[in-house]
Design an enzyme around this catalytic site. Structure first.
Site, short mmCIF file in Angstrom:
data_model
loop_
_atom_site.label_atom_id
_atom_site.label_comp_id
_atom_site.label_asym_id
_atom_site.label_seq_id
_atom_site.Cartn_x
_atom_site.Cartn_y
_atom_site.Cartn_z
N ASP A 34 0.85 -1.19 0.00
CA ASP A 34 0.00 0.00 0.00
C ASP A 34 0.89 1.24 0.00
OD1 ASP A 34 -3.22 0.54 0.99
OD2 ASP A 34 -1.79 2.21 1.09
N ILE A 35 0.50 2.22 -0.81
CA ILE A 35 1.32 3.43 -0.96
C ILE A 35 1.30 4.28 0.32
CG2 ILE A 35 -0.43 5.05 -1.87
CD1 ILE A 35 1.59 5.70 -4.12
N GLN A 98 -14.35 2.64 1.28
CA GLN A 98 -13.74 2.20 0.01
C GLN A 98 -13.47 3.42 -0.86
OE1 GLN A 98 -15.89 -0.80 -2.23
NE2 GLN A 98 -14.24 -1.00 -3.74
N HIS A 104 -10.10 -5.08 -3.37
CA HIS A 104 -8.77 -5.31 -2.78
C HIS A 104 -8.94 -5.77 -1.36
CE1 HIS A 104 -9.94 -1.07 -2.55
NE2 HIS A 104 -9.38 -1.05 -1.33
N LEU A 105 -8.10 -6.70 -0.99
CA LEU A 105 -8.04 -7.22 0.38
C LEU A 105 -6.85 -6.57 1.05
CD1 LEU A 105 -8.88 -9.25 2.59
CD2 LEU A 105 -7.52 -10.99 1.40
N HIS A 106 -7.10 -5.85 2.16
CA HIS A 106 -6.00 -5.26 2.93
C HIS A 106 -5.44 -6.33 3.87
CE1 HIS A 106 -6.93 -0.84 2.29
NE2 HIS A 106 -8.13 -1.34 2.03
P1 5GP Z 1 -9.78 1.51 0.29
O1 5GP Z 1 -9.95 2.75 1.12
O2 5GP Z 1 -10.40 1.67 -1.09
O3 5GP Z 1 -10.22 0.26 0.98
O4 5GP Z 1 -8.23 1.33 0.09
C1 5GP Z 1 -7.52 1.83 -0.99
C2 5GP Z 1 -6.05 1.71 -0.63
O5 5GP Z 1 -5.30 1.86 -1.82
C3 5GP Z 1 -5.57 2.78 0.36
O6 5GP Z 1 -5.02 2.14 1.50
C4 5GP Z 1 -4.53 3.57 -0.44
O7 5GP Z 1 -3.43 3.98 0.33
C5 5GP Z 1 -4.12 2.57 -1.54
N1 5GP Z 1 -3.70 3.20 -2.78
C6 5GP Z 1 -4.36 4.17 -3.46
N2 5GP Z 1 -3.70 4.48 -4.58
C7 5GP Z 1 -2.60 3.68 -4.62
C8 5GP Z 1 -1.51 3.56 -5.55
O8 5GP Z 1 -1.43 4.23 -6.58
N3 5GP Z 1 -0.56 2.62 -5.27
C9 5GP Z 1 -0.63 1.85 -4.15
N4 5GP Z 1 0.37 0.97 -3.96
N5 5GP Z 1 -1.63 1.95 -3.25
C10 5GP Z 1 -2.60 2.87 -3.48
#
Ligand code: 5GP
Ligand code: ZN
Length: 118
Positions: A34-35, A98, A104-106
């Site tokens: 995760d970035i 989200q 995506h699975l964290h």
């Molecule tokens: P959500 O909030 O949708 O469950 O999680 C999205 C996740 O994607 C966040 O933890 C965010 O930091 C990560 N993320 C968003 N854009 C990028 C990217 O360009 N590269 C990577 N490696 N992670 C990303």
């Protein structure tokens, strides 16, 4: 491989038009760091095909989710998290937080997590 869904950042990661730190890849699944990590270990495990939300999972495509969990467990083990524990999270929809609408699975680990989640 399925065609990239236009504008989807995770499809771009799958197609390698955006860089990421990839930890695992096979024909169907890719896992990368995760970035903006929320824990010492924060990995995202995604299917290569574009599926928007976990609520789009049904008996025809649920095998992908099983495979994602198996990959998450392997990465957790590689990071020595299997004894202390780790958290696996799917955020489904905006109210759940989200932000990227490609499933995506964290995988989160390396610290203590509170419950209930924020
Ligand atoms: P959500 O909030 O949708 O469950 O999680 C999205 C996740 O994607 C966040 O933890 C965010 O930091 C990560 N993320 C968003 N854009 C990028 C990217 O360009 N590269 C990577 N490696 N992670 C990303
Ligand atoms: Zn996508």
């Amino acid at each position: 491989m399925d065609k990239e869904r236009e504008g989807c950042i995770f499809c771009k990661i799958v197609n390698k038009t955006i860089e990421s730190q990839i930890l695992y890849e096979d024909d169907e699944i890719i896992a990368f760091k995760d970035i903006k990590p929320q824990a010492p270990v924060h990995i995202l495990i995604i299917p290569k095909i574009h599926i928007e939300k976990i609520s789009d999972i049904n008996s025809d495509n649920s095998n992908l989710i099983t495979k994602m969990i198996v990959v998450a467990n392997k990465i957790a083990k590689d990071n020595n998290l299997d004894n202390e524990g780790y958290r696996l999270v799917f955020n489904c929809g905006e109210a759940a937080g989200q932000e990227v609408f490609h499933i995506h699975l964290h995988l989160l680990g390396g610290r203590k997590f509170g419950w209930p989640p924020g």
